[in-house]
Design a protein around this motif. Structure first.
Motif, mmCIF file in Angstrom:
data_model
loop_
_atom_site.group_PDB
_atom_site.id
_atom_site.type_symbol
_atom_site.label_atom_id
_atom_site.label_comp_id
_atom_site.label_asym_id
_atom_site.label_seq_id
_atom_site.Cartn_x
_atom_site.Cartn_y
_atom_site.Cartn_z
ATOM 1 N N PRO A 99 -27.691 49.465 11.852
ATOM 2 C CA PRO A 99 -27.516 50.844 12.338
ATOM 3 C C PRO A 99 -28.853 51.446 12.784
ATOM 4 O O PRO A 99 -29.864 51.305 12.112
ATOM 5 C CB PRO A 99 -26.957 51.576 11.111
ATOM 6 N N GLY A 100 -28.822 52.076 13.957
ATOM 7 C CA GLY A 100 -30.025 52.700 14.504
ATOM 8 C C GLY A 100 -31.013 51.720 15.093
ATOM 9 O O GLY A 100 -32.098 52.102 15.516
ATOM 10 N N GLY A 101 -30.641 50.449 15.157
ATOM 11 C CA GLY A 101 -31.550 49.431 15.673
ATOM 12 C C GLY A 101 -31.144 48.890 17.023
ATOM 13 O O GLY A 101 -31.567 47.797 17.408
ATOM 14 N N HIS A 102 -30.321 49.620 17.767
ATOM 15 C CA HIS A 102 -29.800 49.115 19.040
ATOM 16 C C HIS A 102 -30.914 48.834 20.047
ATOM 17 O O HIS A 102 -31.769 49.667 20.304
ATOM 18 C CB HIS A 102 -28.811 50.129 19.631
ATOM 19 N N ASP A 103 -30.891 47.635 20.609
ATOM 20 C CA ASP A 103 -31.816 47.229 21.667
ATOM 21 C C ASP A 103 -30.977 46.829 22.868
ATOM 22 O O ASP A 103 -30.433 45.717 22.912
ATOM 23 C CB ASP A 103 -32.684 46.060 21.208
ATOM 24 N N PRO A 104 -30.826 47.719 23.870
ATOM 25 C CA PRO A 104 -29.943 47.416 24.997
ATOM 26 C C PRO A 104 -30.435 46.274 25.882
ATOM 27 O O PRO A 104 -29.672 45.765 26.698
ATOM 28 C CB PRO A 104 -29.881 48.733 25.771
ATOM 29 N N THR A 105 -31.679 45.855 25.721
ATOM 30 C CA THR A 105 -32.177 44.731 26.526
ATOM 31 C C THR A 105 -31.768 43.384 25.933
ATOM 32 O O THR A 105 -31.829 42.372 26.602
ATOM 33 C CB THR A 105 -33.715 44.766 26.652
ATOM 34 N N PHE A 106 -31.342 43.392 24.665
ATOM 35 C CA PHE A 106 -30.979 42.156 23.966
ATOM 36 C C PHE A 106 -29.530 41.794 24.258
ATOM 37 O O PHE A 106 -28.639 42.630 24.188
ATOM 38 C CB PHE A 106 -31.192 42.337 22.459
#
Length: 194
Positions: A7-14
């Motif tokens: 949670p709260g660690g979203h990386d949209p490039t991954f």
């Protein structure tokens, strides 16, 4: 291994290795040969864009929604076939932009149902050399019967790319997977036709 974000660690490039592959549901079969409707779309660079009035060749890549780093994706996002990967798709078109221009593409656009304010943040953060168009009111989506899905109270476009010549769709890439290779797929098609 199941690569899920905390949670709260979203990386949209991954792009997780275990995301489900979208299947061809026939949702874009009707598009080739279709003249675009006379609809103006808000653009991240200011003036509205009417795809039906463009001269020359345009490439429009379509995606559900871009994520924001550190802001969680909608619940179950990674389990929806074709949902994850909007930022890698955009970055692919950014990275291949000069090559698309060399191949005779006069216009490149991204398109989603997010509003222009949200899109402007993504365009700036990702250093996109082209505008993103907003179909937040779903006028173009409904007029073309574009394939959609719904999640978390949002109606979102399924991922695809369109080649448009003088306002008429000549090729629809659908489904698109993996999303980060979409620009390369479009370039390969353009080269075959050159």
């Amino acid at each position: 291994m199941n690569a899920r974000e905390a949670p709260g660690g979203h990386d949209p490039t991954f792009l997780p290795p275990d995301i489900p592959v979208p299947q061809d549901d026939g949702g874009a079969r009707h598009l080739a040969g279709t003249k675009l409707p006379d609809i103006a779309l808000a653009a991240t660079n200011g003036p509205v864009v009417n795809l039906s009035k463009l001269e020359g060749r345009a490439v429009v890549y379509i995606y559900p929604r871009t994520g924001v780093p550190g802001v969680d994706a909608p619940p179950g996002w990674d389990d929806i076939p074709g949902a994850r990967g909007c930022t890698p798709q955009s970055c692919g078109f950014r990275d291949h932009y000069a090559e698309l221009k060399v191949l005779g593409v006069a216009h490149v656009y991204g398109l989603s149902t997010q509003d222009s304010g949200y899109q402007r943040e993504a365009a700036k953060r990702l250093h996109l050399p082209f505008p993103i168009l907003s179909d937040a009111d779903l006028k173009l989506t409904h007029a073309l019967s574009l394939p959609t899905f719904a999640t978390s109270g949002m109606t979102l476009l399924k991922r695809m790319a369109l080649i448009i010549d003088d306002g008429t769709i000549v090729k629809a890439f659908y489904p698109v997977f993996p999303p980060d290779k979409n620009a390369a797929e479009v370039i390969a098609w353009l080269r075959r036709g050159a």
